[in-house]
Design a protein around this motif. Structure first.
Motif, PDB file in Angstrom:
ATOM      1  N   ASP A  32       0.782  -1.657   4.943  1.00  0.00           N
ATOM      2  CA  ASP A  32       0.860  -1.843   3.493  1.00  0.00           C
ATOM      3  C   ASP A  32      -0.443  -2.386   2.917  1.00  0.00           C
ATOM      4  O   ASP A  32      -0.841  -2.024   1.806  1.00  0.00           O
ATOM      5  CB  ASP A  32       2.001  -2.808   3.142  1.00  0.00           C
ATOM      6  CG  ASP A  32       3.362  -2.122   3.180  1.00  0.00           C
ATOM      7  OD1 ASP A  32       3.407  -0.886   3.031  1.00  0.00           O
ATOM      8  OD2 ASP A  32       4.370  -2.820   3.374  1.00  0.00           O
ATOM      9  N   SER A  33      -1.103  -3.266   3.674  1.00  0.00           N
ATOM     10  CA  SER A  33      -2.303  -3.913   3.151  1.00  0.00           C
ATOM     11  C   SER A  33      -3.452  -2.942   2.919  1.00  0.00           C
ATOM     12  O   SER A  33      -4.377  -3.231   2.159  1.00  0.00           O
ATOM     13  CB  SER A  33      -2.772  -5.012   4.113  1.00  0.00           C
ATOM     14  OG  SER A  33      -3.130  -4.464   5.368  1.00  0.00           O
ATOM     15  N   SER A  34      -3.412  -1.770   3.554  1.00  0.00           N
ATOM     16  CA  SER A  34      -4.513  -0.811   3.407  1.00  0.00           C
ATOM     17  C   SER A  34      -4.210   0.281   2.398  1.00  0.00           C
ATOM     18  O   SER A  34      -5.018   1.184   2.196  1.00  0.00           O
ATOM     19  CB  SER A  34      -4.848  -0.175   4.764  1.00  0.00           C
ATOM     20  OG  SER A  34      -3.758   0.597   5.235  1.00  0.00           O
ATOM     21  N   SER A  35      -3.059   0.209   1.746  1.00  0.00           N
ATOM     22  CA  SER A  35      -2.655   1.267   0.820  1.00  0.00           C
ATOM     23  C   SER A  35      -3.701   1.527  -0.257  1.00  0.00           C
ATOM     24  O   SER A  35      -4.013   2.671  -0.578  1.00  0.00           O
ATOM     25  CB  SER A  35      -1.318   0.912   0.163  1.00  0.00           C
ATOM     26  OG  SER A  35      -0.919   1.911  -0.750  1.00  0.00           O
ATOM     27  N   ALA A  36      -4.266   0.449  -0.805  1.00  0.00           N
ATOM     28  CA  ALA A  36      -5.254   0.600  -1.876  1.00  0.00           C
ATOM     29  C   ALA A  36      -6.548   1.237  -1.390  1.00  0.00           C
ATOM     30  O   ALA A  36      -7.329   1.768  -2.188  1.00  0.00           O
ATOM     31  CB  ALA A  36      -5.549  -0.758  -2.509  1.00  0.00           C
ATOM     32  N   ALA A  37      -6.791   1.180  -0.086  1.00  0.00           N
ATOM     33  CA  ALA A  37      -8.030   1.740   0.465  1.00  0.00           C
ATOM     34  C   ALA A  37      -7.984   3.261   0.537  1.00  0.00           C
ATOM     35  O   ALA A  37      -9.022   3.909   0.631  1.00  0.00           O
ATOM     36  CB  ALA A  37      -8.291   1.160   1.849  1.00  0.00           C
ATOM     37  N   PHE A  38      -6.782   3.824   0.484  1.00  0.00           N
ATOM     38  CA  PHE A  38      -6.656   5.276   0.502  1.00  0.00           C
ATOM     39  C   PHE A  38      -6.772   5.830  -0.916  1.00  0.00           C
ATOM     40  O   PHE A  38      -6.479   5.144  -1.891  1.00  0.00           O
ATOM     41  CB  PHE A  38      -5.307   5.684   1.102  1.00  0.00           C
ATOM     42  CG  PHE A  38      -5.142   5.325   2.543  1.00  0.00           C
ATOM     43  CD1 PHE A  38      -5.888   5.954   3.527  1.00  0.00           C
ATOM     44  CD2 PHE A  38      -4.240   4.342   2.925  1.00  0.00           C
ATOM     45  CE1 PHE A  38      -5.733   5.618   4.861  1.00  0.00           C
ATOM     46  CE2 PHE A  38      -4.079   3.997   4.255  1.00  0.00           C
ATOM     47  CZ  PHE A  38      -4.836   4.638   5.226  1.00  0.00           C
ATOM     48  N   ALA A  39      -7.185   7.080  -1.018  1.00  0.00           N
ATOM     49  CA  ALA A  39      -7.329   7.724  -2.327  1.00  0.00           C
ATOM     50  C   ALA A  39      -5.980   7.837  -3.029  1.00  0.00           C
ATOM     51  O   ALA A  39      -4.922   7.740  -2.405  1.00  0.00           O
ATOM     52  CB  ALA A  39      -7.947   9.116  -2.150  1.00  0.00           C
ATOM     53  N   GLN A  40      -6.041   8.042  -4.332  1.00  0.00           N
ATOM     54  CA  GLN A  40      -4.825   8.203  -5.119  1.00  0.00           C
ATOM     55  C   GLN A  40      -4.241   9.602  -4.918  1.00  0.00           C
ATOM     56  O   GLN A  40      -4.905  10.510  -4.408  1.00  0.00           O
ATOM     57  CB  GLN A  40      -5.133   7.972  -6.603  1.00  0.00           C
ATOM     58  CG  GLN A  40      -5.616   6.572  -6.923  1.00  0.00           C
ATOM     59  CD  GLN A  40      -4.607   5.512  -6.509  1.00  0.00           C
ATOM     60  OE1 GLN A  40      -3.419   5.592  -6.854  1.00  0.00           O
ATOM     61  NE2 GLN A  40      -5.056   4.517  -5.757  1.00  0.00           N
ATOM     62  N   VAL A  41      -2.984   9.775  -5.315  1.00  0.00           N
ATOM     63  CA  VAL A  41      -2.307  11.069  -5.194  1.00  0.00           C
ATOM     64  C   VAL A  41      -3.105  12.150  -5.925  1.00  0.00           C
ATOM     65  O   VAL A  41      -3.548  11.966  -7.054  1.00  0.00           O
ATOM     66  CB  VAL A  41      -0.878  10.997  -5.769  1.00  0.00           C
ATOM     67  CG1 VAL A  41      -0.225  12.376  -5.775  1.00  0.00           C
ATOM     68  CG2 VAL A  41      -0.032  10.025  -4.955  1.00  0.00           C
TER      69      VAL A  41
END
Length: 205
Positions: A32-41
């Protein structure tokens, strides 16, 4: 078998990211903590992966960087911590902070991490203190970078490209384009746009 997947993000859920690669949609478990590190939909993204394959199941786990995946592998070395447990721990605290706690041997701080009890914390320190395979805590060092293109590197990292590779690629492009005159007469904004487009092409190779 799989080192990474590069495709379009089609969905993001707690501990999940969905990546489409030319018509095949991958269901990947992520911290969960790395979710923001991935690109958006709808945006392109690279995910570093590890496949768990047993007689009973197949699970694909994903990470925003090679360093995050290395920490995941280190956690799996601890007796009693399986893949889902490691993902839960990493989802409760960013990888760089967890690595610092482990390296400093701070048992009290480690016990405060959700998903880590007293016994597990003791095992983690015994197994991992001074033995992490992470060569450096790249997220914080990059944030402190004096490079004029630090924001560009961060943007590439947030898209899923490994930070160290992004830094190296951007540095090589800057050197090359400075020598061949590609930057002559260009504003800073124009230079950044050229760098960004060129870096994406070269990192995707």
């Amino acid at each position: 078998m799989f080192n990474s997947l590069t495709g379009t993000v089609t969905g993001k859920l707690p501990q999940k990211i969905f990546i489409d690669t030319h018509g095949i949609e991958w269901d990947i478990t992520v911290p969960d903590s790395s979710s923001a590190a991935f690109a958006q939909v709808g945006q392109p993204c690279r995910v570093f992966t590890w496949l768990q394959h047993t007689d009973a199941l197949m699970n694909l786990f994903g990470f925003a960087s090679d360093s995050d995946r290395s920490l995941f592998f280190d956690l799996l070395k601890v007796d009693g911590i399986g893949p889902k447990g490691a993902i839960k721990i990493m989802g409760s605290i960013c990888a760089s902070d967890l690595a610092r706690i482990l390296e400093s041997g701070d048992l009290e701080a480690l016990q405060k991490v959700p998903g880590v009890g007293k016994k597990t914390a003791a095992k983690m320190l015994l197994q991992l203190k001074g033995k992490l395979t992470l060569s450096e805590i790249d997220s914080s060092s990059a944030a402190k970078s004096d490079s004029p293109y630090a924001d560009l590197v961060s943007a590439l990292s947030e898209m899923g490209y490994e930070r160290k590779s992004a830094e190296k690629t951007v540095s090589e492009i800057v050197s090359r384009m400075t020598k061949d005159g590609s930057f002559e007469g260009k504003t800073d904004a124009q230079k950044e746009e050229i760098l960004f487009r060129t870096a994406i092409v070269e990192l995707a190779r």
